[in-house]
Design an enzyme around this catalytic site. Structure first.
Site, PDB file in Angstrom:
ATOM      1  N   LEU A  39       0.843  -1.204   0.000  1.00  0.00           N
ATOM      2  CA  LEU A  39       0.000   0.000   0.000  1.00  0.00           C
ATOM      3  C   LEU A  39       0.871   1.244   0.000  1.00  0.00           C
ATOM      4  O   LEU A  39       1.714   1.429   0.874  1.00  0.00           O
ATOM      5  CB  LEU A  39      -0.937  -0.003   1.202  1.00  0.00           C
ATOM      6  CG  LEU A  39      -2.053   1.047   1.201  1.00  0.00           C
ATOM      7  CD1 LEU A  39      -3.238   0.564   2.055  1.00  0.00           C
ATOM      8  CD2 LEU A  39      -1.599   2.400   1.719  1.00  0.00           C
ATOM      9  N   HIS A  90       7.425   1.717  11.349  1.00  0.00           N
ATOM     10  CA  HIS A  90       7.946   3.016  10.934  1.00  0.00           C
ATOM     11  C   HIS A  90       6.926   4.082  11.339  1.00  0.00           C
ATOM     12  O   HIS A  90       5.712   3.831  11.314  1.00  0.00           O
ATOM     13  CB  HIS A  90       8.144   3.006   9.414  1.00  0.00           C
ATOM     14  CG  HIS A  90       8.874   4.191   8.886  1.00  0.00           C
ATOM     15  ND1 HIS A  90       8.233   5.385   8.623  1.00  0.00           N
ATOM     16  CD2 HIS A  90      10.174   4.369   8.554  1.00  0.00           C
ATOM     17  CE1 HIS A  90       9.123   6.246   8.140  1.00  0.00           C
ATOM     18  NE2 HIS A  90      10.300   5.659   8.091  1.00  0.00           N
TER      19      HIS A  90
END
Length: 338
Positions: free
Chosen positions: A127, A231
């Site tokens: 994505l 992240h």
């Protein structure tokens, strides 16, 4: 502006390449390498073209398209069954408890064990949303369109689904986890290993990775501190996965240490709550916010809509009907928009 999700086409190679260059690395499913992206599109094209409705080693690439301009502003992918051509490796976090009667002391050591436990699962991944479009819920449209695709092609997907979240990457594009563990066995930096993996698969991992468990205490502090952390740009994605019923069950990525989230496919919220109905009317008279999809394989489309029940089916708004290319009498599959 109106957006929709559609199946990827060969002509999307340029769009994918431009988006791949914006990822900043650590994005195995979207490498900034045109031949690798071309192979991925070829795989996707073959999957969309396959007529038999069964579970196989497929990858489906979807694109986010601005209907008004024709611009492609995002992408996502679905893998029907990972680990079929190459082993699908993860680290499984565990604990070893040992006791010394002489010292009267119990010691618990955290371990990382190389495993292929998740082989055979389906995967949602790849994505990416263009930085200029990170508003208006388009990330949610990309993410949840994959679940409607699964619901509408259920026989082509496994009973468990996973999602790998990118781990911590430093400002130089390196991975503290890689540097503290795997990098010591491979003689290459994280960027090179990540690129090699994207282009050639996981076999080199089987060839060179240590097979015995790794004691976390023996890693560098910088490596230990990022284990299982997404992240910063992926924290919202992690919350979105959790809202769909995914959980972190102690599996982490072997490259960057990011978390792997898992769920039972039929218990994923957007799959379990997906409803199919016939369109009985199209107008602008409000209704509840939802995501609606239609079409099989290459004809798949997904967009935001306003929808309300009516005798014999549902009513949707004109903008959504145009985006989906549907009219009265056509069937759609939809799920409420949170």
């Amino acid at each position: 502006m109106s957006f929709r999700i559609r199946a990827a086409q060969d002509a999307d190679i340029d769009h994918l390449y431009e988006m791949a260059k914006l990822t900043g690395g650590g994005f195995t499913n979207l490498p900034a390498d045109r031949p690798a992206l071309k192979r991925r599109l070829d795989q996707s094209g073959a999957a969309f073209a396959r007529g038999d409705d069964k579970l196989d080693d497929d990858v489906f690439v979807l694109m986010l398209e601005n209907i008004d301009t024709g611009d492609v502003r995002g992408t996502c992918q679905l893998f029907s069954q990972v680990g079929q051509k190459h082993p699908f490796y993860s680290y499984r976090m565990g604990t070893l408890t040992q006791q010394s009667e002489v010292l009267d002391r119990t010691f618990r050591a955290e371990l990382l064990s190389l495993t292929t436990d998740l082989e055979g699962s389906s995967e949602v991944g790849g994505l990416f949303l263009h930085p200029g479009e990170r508003a208006g819920g388009l990330g949610m449209l990309l993410a949840r369109s994959r679940y409607l695709f699964i619901a509408m092609h259920r026989a082509r997907f496994a009973d468990r689904v996973l999602a790998e979240l990118r781990g911590i990457i430093d400002e130089a594009g390196g991975s503290p986890f890689w540097d503290g563990l795997a990098g010591r066995f491979f003689g290459m930096n994280f960027q090179d290993a990540d690129r090699f993996n994207a282009m050639h698969g996981h076999q080199f991992i089987a060839d060179l990775f240590p097979r015995h468990p790794i004691y976390v205490a023996m890693l560098t502090e910088s490596a230990r501190s990022v284990i299982g952390l997404p992240h910063p740009s992926g924290r919202a994605a992690m919350r979105m996965l959790e809202s769909e019923g995914f959980a972190f069950e102690k599996y982490i990525d072997i490259f960057d240490g990011g978390p792997t989230m898992t769920a039972r496919t039929d218990r994923v919220t957007s799959i379990a709550n997906a409803t199919t109905a016939t369109i009985v009317a199209i107008d602008e008279d409000g209704g509840d916010r939802a995501l609606a999809a239609c079409g099989q394989l290459t004809d798949f489309r997904c967009t935001f809509t306003r929808i309300r029940p009516a005798a014999g089916g549902v009513v949707i708004d004109r903008t959504a009907a145009a985006a989906l290319g549907v009219g009265e009498g056509d069937a759609i599959t939809y799920v409420a928009r949170a």
